[in-house]
Enzyme design. Structure first.
Site, PDB file in Angstrom:
ATOM      1  N   ASP A  51       0.840  -1.189   0.000  1.00 13.17           N
ATOM      2  CA  ASP A  51       0.000   0.000   0.000  1.00 13.17           C
ATOM      3  C   ASP A  51       0.878   1.243   0.000  1.00 13.17           C
ATOM      4  O   ASP A  51       1.667   1.456   0.920  1.00 13.17           O
ATOM      5  CB  ASP A  51      -0.904  -0.007   1.239  1.00 13.17           C
ATOM      6  CG  ASP A  51      -1.810   1.209   1.240  1.00 13.17           C
ATOM      7  OD1 ASP A  51      -2.791   1.201   0.466  1.00 13.17           O
ATOM      8  OD2 ASP A  51      -1.526   2.171   1.964  1.00 13.17           O
ATOM      9  N   TYR A  56       3.295   9.975  -0.303  1.00 13.04           N
ATOM     10  CA  TYR A  56       4.366   9.430   0.539  1.00 13.04           C
ATOM     11  C   TYR A  56       5.747   9.793  -0.014  1.00 13.04           C
ATOM     12  O   TYR A  56       6.748   9.676   0.700  1.00 13.04           O
ATOM     13  CB  TYR A  56       4.264   7.902   0.665  1.00 13.04           C
ATOM     14  CG  TYR A  56       2.979   7.385   1.265  1.00 13.04           C
ATOM     15  CD1 TYR A  56       2.049   8.236   1.862  1.00 13.04           C
ATOM     16  CD2 TYR A  56       2.678   6.018   1.227  1.00 13.04           C
ATOM     17  CE1 TYR A  56       0.866   7.747   2.398  1.00 13.04           C
ATOM     18  CE2 TYR A  56       1.497   5.523   1.768  1.00 13.04           C
ATOM     19  CZ  TYR A  56       0.593   6.387   2.348  1.00 13.04           C
ATOM     20  OH  TYR A  56      -0.571   5.904   2.864  1.00 13.04           O
ATOM     21  N   LYS A  85      -2.398   6.031  -4.623  1.00  9.46           N
ATOM     22  CA  LYS A  85      -3.548   6.881  -4.311  1.00  9.46           C
ATOM     23  C   LYS A  85      -3.457   8.229  -5.025  1.00  9.46           C
ATOM     24  O   LYS A  85      -2.375   8.781  -5.183  1.00  9.46           O
ATOM     25  CB  LYS A  85      -3.637   7.110  -2.797  1.00  9.46           C
ATOM     26  CG  LYS A  85      -3.648   5.820  -1.980  1.00  9.46           C
ATOM     27  CD  LYS A  85      -3.782   6.076  -0.490  1.00  9.46           C
ATOM     28  CE  LYS A  85      -3.616   4.809   0.319  1.00  9.46           C
ATOM     29  NZ  LYS A  85      -2.228   4.439   0.583  1.00  9.46           N
ATOM     30  N   HIS A 118      -7.493   9.317  -2.442  1.00  8.96           N
ATOM     31  CA  HIS A 118      -6.889   9.308  -1.102  1.00  8.96           C
ATOM     32  C   HIS A 118      -7.820   9.900  -0.045  1.00  8.96           C
ATOM     33  O   HIS A 118      -7.923   9.390   1.075  1.00  8.96           O
ATOM     34  CB  HIS A 118      -5.567  10.091  -1.135  1.00  8.96           C
ATOM     35  CG  HIS A 118      -4.605   9.688  -0.067  1.00  8.96           C
ATOM     36  ND1 HIS A 118      -3.247   9.637  -0.251  1.00  8.96           N
ATOM     37  CD2 HIS A 118      -4.800   9.304   1.215  1.00  8.96           C
ATOM     38  CE1 HIS A 118      -2.652   9.233   0.864  1.00  8.96           C
ATOM     39  NE2 HIS A 118      -3.576   9.039   1.778  1.00  8.96           N
TER      40      HIS A 118
END
Length: 324
Positions: A51, A56, A85, A118
């Protein structure tokens, strides 16, 4: 011995998702290279579901780790289930596909297995992850999420994403997508904060009734990131009930919290960059919680959220303002 627990779940579009996933979010003080190293360890241990997210800012490292494991013959691409996402600055329909293509370029992969929205909240488009005005306030905007979803559907049609879903949606926001005129694909999943202090039982029931998989993040509580998490938040892994059940099964409280989710039909994500812990987190298929254990853990629910998104309170799409 899997104790009657399948290691994967069939999604409503026919694709298959492993029920235990490895989270790749790292706090700012962790070097990006660590994300790649941890991903390789996780593959060696047995994780096949990863994931990740554009926000990130480590997809290059994670993608490289996956490609290296494929190159050495440890796994094939089709063994890996990779989620990315759509970040909030790309919610306008015309920005959706370019955002996914950007992740694919960083990953050096041809497709992702799952592409999810997201947050049901949009921010001002641009290169900044958290666009702010002169007063330091995050600049939000209102975007019709049904238009965003239609653009997600086109990504699936183009083969860039095998499946599409959402994250942090409440049941009203899910219904908005499900009732969208001309809906081509239902979301396969809704990824939300879910743990014994926030067991999401109503949302889980709703998702099951619509054949949408609930995916749990922060399943062991949450890292104490002050941007999202309030100081003084309770430590889930110190919870006496979890510790007593763990002792009884000769397990860790974390393993019990993960097993709890699996037994109630939730796909669960877990994150650690510690080799020993990564291995331990995967060892949840060879023991079983009793109905009494499950009931005791369900009794811990206090609708407590670690993840509160303070800057978005008051936004028309703020997802955490109701019970589910």
């Amino acid at each position: 011995m899997d104790l009657n627990l399948s290691r994967s779940v069939k999604l409503n579009d026919g694709h298959v998702m492993p029920v235990l996933g490895f989270g790749t979010l790292a706090s700012d003080d962790v070097p990006k290279s660590k994300c790649g190293e941890a991903t390789k360890v996780a593959i060696d241990v047995g994780f096949r579901h990863f994931d990740a997210a554009y926000v990130y800012q480590n997809e290059e490292e994670v993608g490289k780790a996956i490609r290296e494991k494929i190159a050495e013959g440890t796994v094939k691409r089709e063994d890996i289930f990779y989620t990315t996402k759509l970040w909030t600055t790309f919610c306008r329909p015309e920005l959706v596909r370019p955002a996914l293509e950007r992740s694919l370029k960083a990953l050096q992969l041809d497709y992702v297995d799952l592409f999810i929205i997201h947050l049901p909240i949009a921010m001002k488009p641009g290169e900044e992850l958290m666009p702010k005005d002169a007063n330091g306030e995050v600049i939000l905007e209102t975007v019709d999420l049904c238009g965003t979803w239609a653009a997600m559907e086109k990504c699936k049609d183009a083969g860039l994403a095998k499946s599409i879903g959402v994250s942090n949606f409440n049941h009203k926001q899910l219904e908005m997508i499900l009732n969208k005129p001309g809906l081509e694909y239902k979301p396969v999943c809704n990824q939300v904060e879910c743990h014994p202090y926030l067991n999401q039982s109503k949302l889980l029931e709703f998702c099951k009734s619509k054949d949408i998989v609930l995916v749990a993040y922060s399943a062991l509580g949450s890292q104490k990131n002050p941007a999202w998490v309030e100081r003084g938040s309770p430590s889930l892994l110190e919870e006496p009930v979890l510790n007593a059940i763990a002792k009884k099964h000769n397990r860790s409280p974390g393993q019990v919290a993960l097993r709890f989710q699996l037994q109630r039909g939730v796909v669960v994500l877990v994150k650690s960059f510690n080799q020993k812990r990564i291995k331990e987190n995967f060892e949840v298929f060879d023991f079983e919680l009793t109905p009494e254990d499950m009931k005791a853990i369900e009794g811990l629910n206090r609708n407590f959220r670690y993840f509160k998104l303070p800057f978005a309170v008051g936004h028309p799409h703020y997802p955490f303002s109701e019970e589910y």
